[in-house]
Design a protein around this motif. Structure first.
Motif, PDB file in Angstrom:
ATOM      1  N   MET A 122      28.036 -24.852  -2.094  1.00 43.27           N
ATOM      2  CA  MET A 122      27.857 -24.437  -3.486  1.00 43.27           C
ATOM      3  C   MET A 122      26.472 -23.850  -3.662  1.00 43.27           C
ATOM      4  N   ALA A 123      26.313 -23.015  -4.670  1.00 41.47           N
ATOM      5  CA  ALA A 123      25.078 -22.267  -4.775  1.00 41.47           C
ATOM      6  C   ALA A 123      23.887 -23.145  -5.048  1.00 41.47           C
ATOM      7  N   VAL A 124      24.075 -24.171  -5.862  1.00 40.27           N
ATOM      8  CA  VAL A 124      22.923 -24.944  -6.279  1.00 40.27           C
ATOM      9  C   VAL A 124      22.518 -25.995  -5.256  1.00 40.27           C
ATOM     10  N   PHE A 125      23.356 -26.322  -4.274  1.00 38.44           N
ATOM     11  CA  PHE A 125      22.943 -27.274  -3.214  1.00 38.44           C
ATOM     12  C   PHE A 125      23.463 -26.809  -1.860  1.00 38.44           C
ATOM     13  N   SER A 126      23.265 -25.477  -1.627  1.00 38.37           N
ATOM     14  CA  SER A 126      23.749 -24.895  -0.379  1.00 38.37           C
ATOM     15  C   SER A 126      22.900 -25.290   0.819  1.00 38.37           C
ATOM     16  N   ASP A 127      21.716 -25.789   0.566  1.00 43.81           N
ATOM     17  CA  ASP A 127      20.832 -26.212   1.682  1.00 43.81           C
ATOM     18  C   ASP A 127      20.842 -27.736   1.767  1.00 43.81           C
ATOM     19  N   PRO A 128      21.750 -28.335   2.557  1.00 44.84           N
ATOM     20  CA  PRO A 128      21.846 -29.799   2.580  1.00 44.84           C
ATOM     21  C   PRO A 128      20.664 -30.475   3.233  1.00 44.84           C
ATOM     22  N   ASP A 129      19.884 -29.709   4.026  1.00 37.29           N
ATOM     23  CA  ASP A 129      18.733 -30.319   4.695  1.00 37.29           C
ATOM     24  C   ASP A 129      17.485 -30.250   3.848  1.00 37.29           C
ATOM     25  N   SER A 130      17.600 -29.597   2.690  1.00 36.31           N
ATOM     26  CA  SER A 130      16.427 -29.465   1.844  1.00 36.31           C
ATOM     27  C   SER A 130      16.043 -30.804   1.258  1.00 36.31           C
ATOM     28  N   ALA A 131      14.780 -30.911   0.946  1.00 35.87           N
ATOM     29  CA  ALA A 131      14.277 -32.167   0.398  1.00 35.87           C
ATOM     30  C   ALA A 131      14.785 -32.392  -1.029  1.00 35.87           C
ATOM     31  N   ILE A 132      15.261 -31.277  -1.727  1.00 35.64           N
ATOM     32  CA  ILE A 132      15.720 -31.426  -3.125  1.00 35.64           C
ATOM     33  C   ILE A 132      17.247 -31.442  -3.185  1.00 35.64           C
ATOM     34  N   ALA A 133      17.900 -31.635  -2.082  1.00 36.47           N
ATOM     35  CA  ALA A 133      19.373 -31.600  -2.067  1.00 36.47           C
ATOM     36  C   ALA A 133      19.950 -32.693  -2.953  1.00 36.47           C
ATOM     37  N   ILE A 134      19.415 -33.876  -2.888  1.00 37.01           N
ATOM     38  CA  ILE A 134      19.960 -34.987  -3.676  1.00 37.01           C
ATOM     39  C   ILE A 134      19.733 -34.779  -5.165  1.00 37.01           C
ATOM     40  N   PRO A 135      18.508 -34.417  -5.608  1.00 39.51           N
ATOM     41  CA  PRO A 135      18.344 -34.146  -7.053  1.00 39.51           C
ATOM     42  C   PRO A 135      19.253 -33.034  -7.552  1.00 39.51           C
ATOM     43  N   VAL A 186      33.751 -17.510 -17.561  1.00 43.79           N
ATOM     44  CA  VAL A 186      34.301 -18.127 -16.340  1.00 43.79           C
ATOM     45  C   VAL A 186      33.601 -17.534 -15.118  1.00 43.79           C
ATOM     46  N   VAL A 187      33.304 -16.220 -15.148  1.00 41.96           N
ATOM     47  CA  VAL A 187      32.594 -15.595 -14.019  1.00 41.96           C
ATOM     48  C   VAL A 187      31.214 -16.216 -13.848  1.00 41.96           C
ATOM     49  N   LEU A 222      28.615 -22.519 -10.182  1.00 42.46           N
ATOM     50  CA  LEU A 222      29.190 -23.668  -9.483  1.00 42.46           C
ATOM     51  C   LEU A 222      29.632 -23.343  -8.052  1.00 42.46           C
ATOM     52  N   LEU A 223      30.136 -22.079  -7.832  1.00 42.69           N
ATOM     53  CA  LEU A 223      30.711 -21.761  -6.532  1.00 42.69           C
ATOM     54  C   LEU A 223      29.902 -20.755  -5.742  1.00 42.69           C
ATOM     55  N   GLY A 224      28.928 -20.111  -6.358  1.00 36.59           N
ATOM     56  CA  GLY A 224      28.108 -19.184  -5.634  1.00 36.59           C
ATOM     57  C   GLY A 224      28.369 -17.744  -5.978  1.00 36.59           C
ATOM     58  N   ARG A 225      27.514 -16.858  -5.493  1.00 40.10           N
ATOM     59  CA  ARG A 225      27.594 -15.455  -5.845  1.00 40.10           C
ATOM     60  C   ARG A 225      28.893 -14.812  -5.377  1.00 40.10           C
ATOM     61  N   ARG A 226      29.316 -15.163  -4.176  1.00 41.03           N
ATOM     62  CA  ARG A 226      30.513 -14.530  -3.640  1.00 41.03           C
ATOM     63  C   ARG A 226      31.703 -14.791  -4.538  1.00 41.03           C
ATOM     64  N   TRP A 227      31.885 -16.025  -4.995  1.00 34.01           N
ATOM     65  CA  TRP A 227      33.017 -16.326  -5.864  1.00 34.01           C
ATOM     66  C   TRP A 227      32.814 -15.756  -7.274  1.00 34.01           C
ATOM     67  N   ALA A 228      31.574 -15.586  -7.699  1.00 35.66           N
ATOM     68  CA  ALA A 228      31.341 -14.913  -8.998  1.00 35.66           C
ATOM     69  C   ALA A 228      31.856 -13.470  -8.956  1.00 35.66           C
ATOM     70  N   TRP A 229      31.568 -12.780  -7.843  1.00 36.62           N
ATOM     71  CA  TRP A 229      32.065 -11.420  -7.659  1.00 36.62           C
ATOM     72  C   TRP A 229      33.584 -11.398  -7.547  1.00 36.62           C
ATOM     73  N   ILE A 230      34.124 -12.388  -6.856  1.00 33.38           N
ATOM     74  CA  ILE A 230      35.581 -12.408  -6.696  1.00 33.38           C
ATOM     75  C   ILE A 230      36.260 -12.625  -8.051  1.00 33.38           C
ATOM     76  N   ILE A 231      35.776 -13.586  -8.853  1.00 36.06           N
ATOM     77  CA  ILE A 231      36.360 -13.857 -10.171  1.00 36.06           C
ATOM     78  C   ILE A 231      36.162 -12.654 -11.091  1.00 36.06           C
ATOM     79  N   ALA A 232      34.989 -12.042 -10.981  1.00 43.99           N
ATOM     80  CA  ALA A 232      34.729 -10.866 -11.835  1.00 43.99           C
ATOM     81  C   ALA A 232      35.690  -9.738 -11.489  1.00 43.99           C
ATOM     82  N   LEU A 233      35.874  -9.471 -10.192  1.00 38.28           N
ATOM     83  CA  LEU A 233      36.769  -8.409  -9.770  1.00 38.28           C
ATOM     84  C   LEU A 233      38.203  -8.718 -10.171  1.00 38.28           C
ATOM     85  N   LEU A 234      38.617  -9.990 -10.008  1.00 39.75           N
ATOM     86  CA  LEU A 234      39.964 -10.363 -10.422  1.00 39.75           C
ATOM     87  C   LEU A 234      40.146 -10.173 -11.936  1.00 39.75           C
TER      88      LEU A 234
END
Length: 870
Positions: A1-14, A110-111, A117-129
């Motif tokens: 997911m876009a907001v916690f795509s880096d699981p090794d980051s120190a801010i992943a849990i927050p 919704v886009v 929630l799902l990231g840029r790729r899915w934003a483009w997909i929902i927008a195109l749909l």
């Protein structure tokens, strides 16, 4: 997911928590919007069922998404929320007028939500749909169902109000998230900078620690096997410079085994990541071979994949292990020596084996094993290898105390002997519990180390135990031999005493009757020579009994203090040597002039001299030779007595010696063991009692005999007699004039022939006799007889009440009655409790009538005049 795509980051849990909160709010907001729109939106009552068909699934989807959020399944909740919204809105737009429907206007929200929630790729997909669905609505505008009702401004206000609120909420959350991300990013950057600073400091410290580490360490780049760094301990460890290690390939370390072992080490590192316990050898600049053990670990470094190798010097441990192996070999050698010592009773063979074992174990040039006898004399028992030929300092060795600890290097007195050879070594004592047995001397080209000296000391201890055991065994055997000899002498003494007693009783009758017959016959009577011959034969038989008793140690004792040199010198003119051999023998006298007196029975000592001299002359025979009689005085210590091994054993003290040496045929060991046995003789006509009698006489005088002999070279007999502490008075000379007696004599003897002989002798001298066959009868006659008794003649060996018991009974009744004790076994006087007073005397059997009357006369006179016995 876009907001916690880096699981090794120190801010992943927050961020994860933030998204979960965002999802909850969105789901509740969407539920609220759907409810408000459904309840507040104008709609024909006939369309309520249709709207419920759309709203109920949407609410259900929202509730399931909320349940997934609580289960922390955020991604599934996001998919369900976005998918259900987009599907319901698209279906609602299709049923409500297509592109002009308020539901279609909500698709941009919704886009945005899908992007969050799902990231840029899915934003483009929902927008195109969404654009595709809108294009279909435009393309098929004529076929799209008209809205079931006319959208009033109020419905549009409500719809767009909801859209604006939802959009505002999303924008607000996005801005907050953006600001929070900026803050967290800034914080992370500061922390990263601090961490990088700490890393730089740590790297500097690590570099310093690496260089200052006490272990030798190198860093090897694995792909080209080049040493990229080496610490100071490593340079010192191998004794090389930095240029000889750093930036050099492993193969350049030709002075060690590491290049040959590195391929195996590298392969293990690639497979396992680490390696431990690899040992290799190397040579230092001084050409000494050392050993190291390494451990290596793979690490990722800027230079690439590297191996950090730590090395430890295990040369001392390796040397210690080698020492342990040597010590184990030494212990095995000691065990072998101990077994050999227990199994071998031959000292020469034992010492030879010990020397060979030591020589095969230690790098020695030579070995000497010296034995000290109890006298302190030194004997080099065994020599192995190259040893000095210079004479030993005997005085130095004799001065060693029994508890001497030994030397780890040769003392000056022994080192001087190898000064020209340039040898070192050690000298260890072979020490027992009570004395020093000897010395183990080892010579080596170089000084011996501690382990070698310890091994030599252990060998010396094994030898000491072996020698102590051998000497104890010899002493035990000697004691057993002496005990057997004592038991044999005791048995033979009892036999000799019994035979002599009975034989002397017979001889008493023979000699008594012979003396009476000689007195009754005229001197020129024809029977006179025969009676004299009978008397002489009886006298020789008495002498033979005397020899038996002397051998048994049970002869008569009449002690006096004599000078042994004077006694031997006086015998020089009266010795009767064998006529047919004396002309071939020369007798030499070496008599000391300052001898102390000895308390002995002179007649028996004369017999000893005569027997030894006769045997010496017999040993020389017809070939001629010399006999030497020597006297002297010695002081014997316990050590001297152990060395001399005298028979029998005597206590330490001062002794007068008589030595009779000859140059005769000598004796072998078998003969020497039997020379004192009675009835053993090497002479064709010998009766075997001469030396047996000599031993008995010497034993009775508390002396000892030392015999030395070599076949073909002669023999030497040395008599040791205790020196007297004071002079002993000599008894008076016997009376030789005819004797006449008066009174009554009580004769108590169990032998009828003896009583008859005594009766006839006493009656001829003028006395009256009464007789008793045992002690009780004699005591009855003494107490009940009305005739006064002048003297009692009592035999010591009588059945029932013996002579001494009868004497005690007489003294209880008659304190001043003269009593003459008689016995054919003189031991009864030697070992009995014979009183020494003027009323008691002793006469051995056999005796002549004159001797008997003389004793009786002296006792009667002493009792009458009150003169004590001399």
């Amino acid at each position: 997911m876009a907001v916690f795509s880096d699981p090794d980051s120190a801010i992943a849990i927050p961020m994860h928590q933030h998204v979960a909160q965002l999802l909850r709010v969105l789901i509740f907001f969407c539920l609220l919007a759907v409810l408000v729109y459904t309840l507040a939106g104008p709609i024909d009552r006939s369309l309520i069922p249709l709207r419920l068909v759309v709203v109920i699934p949407l609410i259900t989807a929202f509730l399931v998404a909320l349940w997934l959020v609580r289960r922390q399944r955020l991604r599934q909740a996001s998919w369900l929320l976005i998918g259900s919204l987009w599907v319901i809105l698209t279906i609602t737009a299709t049923l409500s007028g297509g592109i002009t429907a308020p539901a279609f206007a909500a698709l941009p929200i919704v886009v945005v939500m899908s992007g969050v929630l799902l990231g840029r790729r899915w934003a483009w997909i929902i927008a195109l749909l969404s654009i595709g669905v809108g294009s279909l609505f435009v393309l098929f505008a004529g076929r799209v169902l008209p809205p079931p009702f006319v959208h009033s401004p109020l419905s549009w206000l409500i719809a767009y109000g909801l859209y604006l609120l939802l959009g505002s909420y999303f924008i607000d959350r996005l801005v907050q998230h953006f600001h929070q991300s900026l803050r967290e990013t800034e914080k992370e950057l500061r922390e990263r900078q601090a961490t990088e600073q700490q890393l730089r400091v740590s790297e500097e410290k690590l570099a310093r620690l690496f260089d200052l580490a006490p272990f030798a360490m190198i860093i090897v780049r694995l792909h080209d096997e080049v040493i990229i760094n080496a610490n100071a301990a490593c340079r010192e460890f191998f004794g090389v410079s930095s240029e000889q290690l750093i930036k050099q390939p492993i193969s350049a370390l030709h002075w060690s085994q590491l290049p040959s072992q590195w391929p195996t080490i590298a392969a293990t590192l690639h497979q396992q990541g680490s390696v431990y316990g690899v040992e290799f050898s190397f040579q230092r600049r001084d050409n000494t071979t050392c050993f190291a053990q390494l451990a290596a670990e793979i690490v990722e470094m800027p230079e690439g994949l590297c191996a950090i190798v730590a090395m430890q010097d295990v040369t001392p441990l390796r040397r210690a292990n080698e020492r342990l192996v040597e010590l184990a070999a030494h212990q095995e050698q000691l065990a072998t020596l101990a077994r050999e010592a227990l199994a071998n009773s031959n000292l020469d063979a034992l010492f030879t084996v010990v020397a060979e074992q030591i020589g095969s174990t230690l790098p020695l040039s030579g070995i000497e094993i010296m034995e000290f006898d109890p006298e302190g004399d030194v004997r080099v028992h065994t020599v192995w290898g190259n040893v000095p030929t210079a004479p030993l300092s005997i005085a130095f060795l004799r001065s060693l105390p029994a508890d001497h600890p030994g030397w780890s290097c040769l003392p000056k007195e022994l080192a001087d002997r190898v000064a020209d050879l340039g040898l070192s070594g050690a000298a260890l004592p072979i020490r027992g519990n009570e004395r020093l047995f000897g010395l183990l001397v080892a010579y080596a080209a170089a000084p011996l180390d501690t382990e070698a000296v310890f091994f030599l000391r252990s060998v010396a201890n094994v030898l000491a135990v072996a020698l102590e055991r051998l000497y104890a065994e010899q002493e035990r055997h000697q004691i057993e031999t002496q005990m057997l000899q004592a038991q044999k002498l005791e048995s033979l003494g009892l036999l000799a005493g019994g035979i002599a007693h009975d034989f002397n009783n017979l001889l008493t009758g023979i000699m008594g009757h012979t003396s009476l017959a000689l007195l009754d016959l005229h001197p020129n009577h024809e029977l006179q020579p025969h009676l004299v011959a009978i008397d002489q034969a009886a006298q020789r038989a008495a002498e033979l009994c005397s020899q038996l008793l002397a051998y048994a140690g049970r002869g008569q004792r009449s002690l006096e203090a004599v000078n042994l040199s004077t006694l031997v010198r006086e015998m020089g003119g009266i010795l009767h040597l064998p006529n047919h051999r004396s002309g071939h023998v020369t007798i030499h006298y070496d008599l000391a002039t300052d001898l102390p007196s000895v308390v002995v029975e002179a007649s028996q000592i004369r017999q000893v001299v005569l027997n030894l001299l006769t045997n010496a002359i017999e040993a020389i025979g017809d070939r001629g030779g010399s006999v030497t009689l020597r006297t002297g005085v010695v002081t014997l210590s316990a050590t001297d007595l152990r060395r001399l091994n005298l028979t029998p054993t005597i206590p330490p003290g001062r002794y007068v010696t008589l030595t009779v040496s000859d140059t005769g045929v000598g004796m072998d060991e078998v003969t020497m063991r039997r020379i004192f046995d009675p009835f053993f003789s090497t002479k064709p006509k010998g009766h075997g009692l001469g030396l047996a009698a000599v031993q008995g006489i010497v034993r009775r005088h508390h002396g000892a005999i030392k015999v030395e002999s070599t076949p073909g070279l002669g023999s030497s007999f040395t008599i040791y007699l205790p020196a007297a502490g004071k002079e002993v008075a000599v008894g008076p000379s016997p009376v030789t004039k005819p004797i006449t007696l008066q009174g009554t004599a009580l004769i108590a003897d169990d032998d009828v022939a003896v009583r008859t002989t005594l009766r006839r002798i006493l009656e001829r001298a003028g006395m009256v006799t009464i007789e008793a066959g045992d002690g009780r009868s004699a005591l009855t006659l003494l107490t009940e007889s009305t005739i006064p008794i002048t003297i009692a003649l009592v035999d010591l060996a009588m059945p029932g009440m013996n002579g001494l018991e009868l004497l005690d009974a007489i003294r209880r009744h008659e304190l001043q009655l003269p009593v003459l004790l008689m016995s054919g076994n003189a031991e009864q006087v030697v070992t009995g409790k014979l009183p020494s007073d003027r009323y008691t005397d002793f006469l051995p059997k056999p005796y002549r009538s004159h001797d008997l009357l003389t004793k009786i006369s002296q006792l009667i006179q002493n009792a009458t005049r009150g003169i004590p016995l001399g």
